[in-house]
Design an enzyme around this catalytic site. Structure first.
Site, short mmCIF file in Angstrom:
data_model
loop_
_atom_site.label_atom_id
_atom_site.label_comp_id
_atom_site.label_asym_id
_atom_site.label_seq_id
_atom_site.Cartn_x
_atom_site.Cartn_y
_atom_site.Cartn_z
CG HIS A 1 49.84 31.21 -71.56
ND1 HIS A 1 49.15 30.30 -69.88
CD2 HIS A 1 50.89 30.97 -71.57
CE1 HIS A 1 49.44 29.30 -70.00
NE2 HIS A 1 50.49 29.75 -70.23
NE ARG B 1 48.21 27.94 -72.39
CZ ARG B 1 47.50 27.71 -71.00
NH1 ARG B 1 47.83 26.69 -70.66
NH2 ARG B 1 46.48 28.70 -71.11
CD GLU C 1 50.12 22.26 -66.06
OE1 GLU C 1 51.26 22.35 -67.28
OE2 GLU C 1 49.35 22.25 -65.66
CG HIS D 1 44.15 22.67 -68.00
ND1 HIS D 1 44.47 22.24 -65.93
CD2 HIS D 1 45.32 22.71 -67.74
CE1 HIS D 1 44.99 23.25 -66.02
NE2 HIS D 1 45.56 23.43 -66.94
CD GLU E 1 50.67 22.19 -71.20
OE1 GLU E 1 50.72 23.25 -72.06
OE2 GLU E 1 50.19 22.38 -69.26
CG ASP F 1 47.54 22.88 -70.63
OD1 ASP F 1 47.20 21.83 -70.99
OD2 ASP F 1 47.80 23.39 -69.76
CE1 TYR G 1 44.52 26.12 -67.51
CE2 TYR G 1 44.13 25.15 -70.10
CZ TYR G 1 44.82 25.81 -69.03
OH TYR G 1 46.13 25.21 -69.23
CD1 TRP H 1 39.47 23.98 -63.22
CD2 TRP H 1 42.08 24.12 -63.39
NE1 TRP H 1 40.04 25.16 -64.00
CE2 TRP H 1 41.37 25.46 -63.40
CE3 TRP H 1 43.09 23.60 -63.28
CZ2 TRP H 1 42.47 25.98 -64.22
CZ3 TRP H 1 44.15 24.59 -62.73
CH2 TRP H 1 43.62 26.32 -64.03
CG ASP I 1 50.63 27.97 -60.63
OD1 ASP I 1 50.33 28.36 -61.66
OD2 ASP I 1 51.03 26.76 -59.65
NE ARG J 1 54.69 22.32 -70.28
CZ ARG J 1 54.12 23.21 -69.61
NH1 ARG J 1 53.12 22.71 -69.23
NH2 ARG J 1 54.87 24.28 -69.62
CD GLU K 1 53.99 27.44 -68.46
OE1 GLU K 1 53.46 26.74 -67.77
OE2 GLU K 1 51.78 28.16 -69.04
O1 EZ4 Z 1 47.78 24.85 -64.57
O2 EZ4 Z 1 49.97 26.31 -63.01
O3 EZ4 Z 1 50.52 25.17 -68.88
N1 EZ4 Z 1 50.28 26.00 -67.94
C1 EZ4 Z 1 49.36 25.06 -67.25
C2 EZ4 Z 1 48.93 25.93 -65.75
C3 EZ4 Z 1 47.80 25.73 -65.09
C4 EZ4 Z 1 48.87 26.35 -63.31
C5 EZ4 Z 1 48.26 25.20 -61.64
O4 EZ4 Z 1 48.79 25.90 -60.86
O5 EZ4 Z 1 48.34 24.46 -66.75
O6 EZ4 Z 1 48.41 27.30 -65.68
CO CO Z 2 49.16 23.40 -68.00
#
Ligand code: EZ4
Ligand code: CO
Length: 402
Positions: free
Chosen positions: A122, A147, A262, A212, A236, A210, A159, A402, A316, A283, A339
């Site tokens: 990332h 990414r 995800e 999101h 993504e 991403d 984000y 989000w 997480d 994902r 990832e």
């Molecule tokens: O926002 O894991 O692609 N990865 C992501 C992550 C998610 C978090 C949410 O808990 O988008 O950063």
């Molecule tokens: Co994501």
């Protein structure tokens, strides 16, 4: 091989993790990741209050039967809490089966289908220059896929922008922070960001981005089309995928490869996306999608339709989930990418793991089982701390995805 003890360990070595630990009568142990970011204690309670009592005395060898027992037997099916809990049990049982067999889990899944697991890191920055610098730093460390996210001019705390180099933690301690969002500003900015990365650093690595879940299908279609020359590995989570058929619209307009999933918790969340070939990468993760057993079912369906895997692997998801993902990734025929966000040193000390990064690839190691040990004494020094994912509002104050 009866289960003697089923125990839930909640700890916060830098961030919250919920871990299920199963112990058999012969003393074999298995771990499963039950972490649901921002809603951790719900899964801990689901396991402790409702599932652990059912596990004691069960035959640890019966992985499929236990999966069905917890899924069909509960009557209430699916949902992130349920599927995360089942995923933790399933993962722990695979760990035990590997240890009982004296083999790493990937051997039980059919052995290596490849030599290593391609991962993406990332890179992020407050602006384009910082994002390019961060991307170059990943490339210099051997990453073959990155990414890239950057702050959108005029918007605070966009984000995906990490607070420190290499580490990015999506949740905040305390109550949720709130971030401002403008889709218009983002859509003007994102192509410039990704084009700048390509013009500075070239095309000799995989570039990912991403969105999101923040776009409508038509906005998503426009962005995918606009980015075709950037040659992304994937774009993504363009639009929320509860409405699976909305991806038909996106797909009609662009050849940019699409990834989503995800936040999915079962095969039912992606069966149309896969069977209609509306996406290129799925994902879903071991932790959030019912464990290795259910993720393999999703991968088998996806393989029929040229959809490849791209497991979620943010911080997480604990090292237990990462290890399980790597055994899965190494063995499935239609693996795409994994990832990989590095955990902090505190997390890695609590979850000692065998997996290691080398030359752009992760390797799960050769230890029997998953190759992760939980240091419970150290974990006890990091009690749960309330934390939430941020909430996003558009410029007029409306709550957004989000
Ligand atoms: O926002 O894991 O692609 N990865 C992501 C992550 C998610 C978090 C949410 O808990 O988008 O950063
Ligand atoms: Co994501």
């Amino acid at each position: 091989m009866r289960i003697r003890e089923a125990k839930v360990v909640v700890c916060s070595p830098g961030r919250n993790f919920v871990t299920l630990k199963l112990t058999t009568e012969s003393g074999l142990t298995g771990l499963g990741d039950a972490t649901l970011n921002g809603r951790e204690l719900a899964v801990a309670s689901y396991l402790e209050d409702h599932v652990c009592p059912l596990l004691v005395g069960r035959d640890a060898a019966r992985i499929e039967d236990t999966w069905q027992y917890l899924y069909r037997g509960a009557y209430w099916r699916r949902g992130p809490v349920t599927m995360n809990a089942i995923g933790a049990v399933d993962t722990a049982l695979w760990d035990i089966k590997g240890k009982a067999a004296g083999m790493p889990v990937y051997q039980l899944l059919g052995g290596r289908a490849r030599d290593g697991v391609l991962v993406y890191g990332h890179a992020s920055g407050r602006d384009i220059a910082e994002a390019i610098e961060a991307t170059a730093s990943y490339l210099s460390k051997g990453y073959r896929a990155v990414r890239v996210q950057a702050g959108v001019p005029g918007l605070q705390d966009a984000y995906g922008v990490g607070k420190g180099a290499m580490f990015y933690e999506p949740a905040d301690p305390g109550f949720p922070s709130e971030h401002a969002w403008s889709t218009e500003q983002y859509l003007r900015f994102a192509p410039t960001l990704l084009e700048s990365v390509r013009s500075e650093l070239g095309f000799d690595f995989h570039l990912l981005h991403d969105a999101h879940h923040r776009l409508t299908p038509i906005q998503a279609a426009g962005l995918g089309k606009r980015l075709e020359d950037v040659s992304l590995f994937w774009l993504e989570d363009l639009a929320p995928a509860e409405l699976q058929e909305s991806f038909r619209l996106i797909r009609h307009h662009t050849t940019t490869p699409l990834a989503v999933g995800e936040v999915f918790d079962s095969i039912w969340d992606c069966k149309d996306l896969i069977a209609e070939q509306l996406i290129d990468y799925i994902r879903c993760s071991v932790a959030h999608t019912g464990g290795i057993t259910h993720l393999r079912r999703i991968a088998s369906l996806a393989d029929l339709y040229h959809v490849r895997t791209g497991c979620h692997g943010a911080t997480d998801l604990s090292p237990v989930c990462m290890a399980a993902a790597l055994h899965f990734d190494l063995s499935v025929p239609n693996f795409g990418i994994q990832e990989y966000m590095r955990h902090t040193e505190e997390t890695d000390a609590v979850f000692r793991h065998q997996y290691a990064f080398e030359d752009g690839y992760l390797h799960p190691g050769e230890e029997p089982g998953l190759g992760v040990e939980l240091d419970e004494q150290l974990a006890a020094r990091y009690p749960y701390e309330r934390a939430y994912l941020p909430v996003t509002r558009t410029l007029d104050g409306t709550v957004h995805s989000w």
